[in-house]
Design a protein around this motif. Sequence first.
Motif, mmCIF file in Angstrom:
data_model
loop_
_atom_site.group_PDB
_atom_site.id
_atom_site.type_symbol
_atom_site.label_atom_id
_atom_site.label_comp_id
_atom_site.label_asym_id
_atom_site.label_seq_id
_atom_site.Cartn_x
_atom_site.Cartn_y
_atom_site.Cartn_z
ATOM 1 N N LEU A 88 12.605 -5.217 2.863
ATOM 2 C CA LEU A 88 11.176 -4.952 2.724
ATOM 3 C C LEU A 88 10.919 -3.903 1.639
ATOM 4 C CD1 LEU A 88 10.034 -4.926 6.465
ATOM 5 C CD2 LEU A 88 9.836 -6.783 4.800
ATOM 6 N N TYR A 89 11.765 -2.877 1.598
ATOM 7 C CA TYR A 89 11.630 -1.858 0.553
ATOM 8 C C TYR A 89 11.931 -2.458 -0.818
ATOM 9 C CZ TYR A 89 10.996 2.115 3.704
ATOM 10 O OH TYR A 89 10.485 3.002 4.613
ATOM 11 N N TYR A 90 12.948 -3.319 -0.859
ATOM 12 C CA TYR A 90 13.298 -3.974 -2.122
ATOM 13 C C TYR A 90 12.149 -4.857 -2.616
ATOM 14 C CZ TYR A 90 15.348 -7.583 -5.110
ATOM 15 O OH TYR A 90 15.588 -8.471 -6.127
ATOM 16 N N ALA A 91 11.544 -5.613 -1.695
ATOM 17 C CA ALA A 91 10.443 -6.503 -2.071
ATOM 18 C C ALA A 91 9.253 -5.709 -2.605
ATOM 19 C CB ALA A 91 10.024 -7.346 -0.868
ATOM 20 N N ARG A 116 9.993 -4.441 -6.160
ATOM 21 C CA ARG A 116 9.781 -5.482 -7.176
ATOM 22 C C ARG A 116 8.296 -5.683 -7.439
ATOM 23 N NH1 ARG A 116 12.728 -11.008 -6.323
ATOM 24 N NH2 ARG A 116 11.618 -11.295 -8.291
ATOM 25 N N TYR A 117 7.507 -5.678 -6.373
ATOM 26 C CA TYR A 117 6.066 -5.894 -6.518
ATOM 27 C C TYR A 117 5.419 -4.768 -7.325
ATOM 28 C CZ TYR A 117 1.129 -6.179 -5.179
ATOM 29 O OH TYR A 117 -0.242 -6.238 -5.193
ATOM 30 N N ALA A 118 5.825 -3.531 -7.032
ATOM 31 C CA ALA A 118 5.222 -2.374 -7.694
ATOM 32 C C ALA A 118 5.949 -1.977 -8.971
ATOM 33 C CB ALA A 118 5.203 -1.189 -6.728
ATOM 34 N N SER A 119 7.024 -2.702 -9.306
ATOM 35 C CA SER A 119 7.815 -2.417 -10.516
ATOM 36 C C SER A 119 8.344 -0.984 -10.519
ATOM 37 C CB SER A 119 6.971 -2.669 -11.774
ATOM 38 O OG SER A 119 6.550 -4.014 -11.833
ATOM 39 N N ILE A 120 8.921 -0.596 -9.393
ATOM 40 C CA ILE A 120 9.536 0.723 -9.288
ATOM 41 C C ILE A 120 10.950 0.554 -8.749
ATOM 42 C CG2 ILE A 120 7.365 1.969 -8.967
ATOM 43 C CD1 ILE A 120 7.874 1.977 -5.987
ATOM 44 N N PRO A 121 11.861 1.485 -9.054
ATOM 45 C CA PRO A 121 13.235 1.379 -8.551
ATOM 46 C C PRO A 121 13.268 1.426 -7.023
ATOM 47 C CG PRO A 121 13.079 3.019 -10.302
ATOM 48 C CD PRO A 121 11.674 2.659 -9.935
ATOM 49 N N PHE A 122 14.292 0.818 -6.479
ATOM 50 C CA PHE A 122 14.439 0.754 -5.020
ATOM 51 C C PHE A 122 14.432 2.146 -4.397
ATOM 52 C CE2 PHE A 122 17.286 0.827 -1.321
ATOM 53 C CZ PHE A 122 16.637 -0.074 -0.487
ATOM 54 N N TYR A 123 15.140 3.087 -5.016
ATOM 55 C CA TYR A 123 15.261 4.416 -4.420
ATOM 56 C C TYR A 123 13.953 5.204 -4.469
ATOM 57 C CZ TYR A 123 15.628 6.149 -9.246
ATOM 58 O OH TYR A 123 15.382 6.444 -10.568
ATOM 59 N N MET A 124 12.990 4.735 -5.272
ATOM 60 C CA MET A 124 11.706 5.422 -5.357
ATOM 61 C C MET A 124 10.686 4.899 -4.348
ATOM 62 S SD MET A 124 11.732 7.835 -7.584
ATOM 63 C CE MET A 124 9.967 8.066 -7.835
ATOM 64 N N VAL A 125 10.993 3.770 -3.729
ATOM 65 C CA VAL A 125 10.028 3.160 -2.809
ATOM 66 C C VAL A 125 9.668 4.084 -1.649
ATOM 67 C CG1 VAL A 125 9.616 1.244 -1.218
ATOM 68 C CG2 VAL A 125 10.679 0.816 -3.442
ATOM 69 N N PRO A 126 10.637 4.726 -0.974
ATOM 70 C CA PRO A 126 10.257 5.615 0.136
ATOM 71 C C PRO A 126 9.312 6.734 -0.280
ATOM 72 C CG PRO A 126 12.607 5.160 0.197
ATOM 73 C CD PRO A 126 12.100 4.622 -1.102
#
Length: 290
Positions: free
Chosen positions: A205-208, A211-221
Amino acid sequence: MLSILAAGSIFFPGLFLLSKRILKQGLKWGEKDAVIVSSRLVSSIQAIMASSAGYIIAYSCKDIIEDQHWLTSSYILFAVPYFVYDIYAMFMCHWYKLQVKDPVDDSETKPMKSAIGGYLRREFLMVLHHVVMVTVCFPVSVFWRQGKGDYFQGVMFMAELSTPSVCLGKILIQYKQQHTLLHKVNGALMLVTFFICRVLLFPYLYYAYGRYASIPFYMVPLSVPWQCNAGAALLMAPQVYWFSLICRGAFRLFTGASRHRRAPSSTDSEPKTSFLPPANGYSPRETDSH
């Protein structure tokens, strides 16, 4: 809204009672077997319905934030009564298991208060999970989201894909078929589906969203509301714990360690080689009861 809640409140208990009646009257099963198998059947049917709804929702939402599907809120409302019913079903399984482990004379009755206390102690995590689903996840999913993120809700529905194999494993253990090829194949399937659908669910879910927000995975949280991070952590923690129990039990089953450690004079009605997470009245302590 109320009509959908009412439909779910009738459907799941009604399906349980119908299944139990068919098994008892049609197949002449005993009360204990009918109750336990019926509870597994209802859980499996709910899981299939939830997974199917989740697939339809996720497949239909091209924009993972803005797109909506009518099935999302409808199935949430329909499924909420299931978690209330399942608390009762788990207790019934626990109750009949106690009758087998601690048989009493007809003149004696095991105190209900004692049975409820033991049930809550053994199944605390599962009961807490169900209570949180009703009191927290339900209002958050229906009201707090404000119609956004149906895609994520659909993906979370598909976490139920692992439930049918869990239920089948419990039934095989109930009938002492835990050393058969079917049980081992089902166990391997459960191991894979539980890991993919429940453990990897939240990282995906974080990965998806990344991708949607065009940000790195580690920045999602750091980019989502703190409530999302807290909710994901609270929901993922028990899944990781239960998966660890599955892995430990699977190791015992496939290496034969549990057979060597089981006392030959054991008279328990259920073999102690389960590698299943607690569900419908079975405690994780079963995996440590050698």
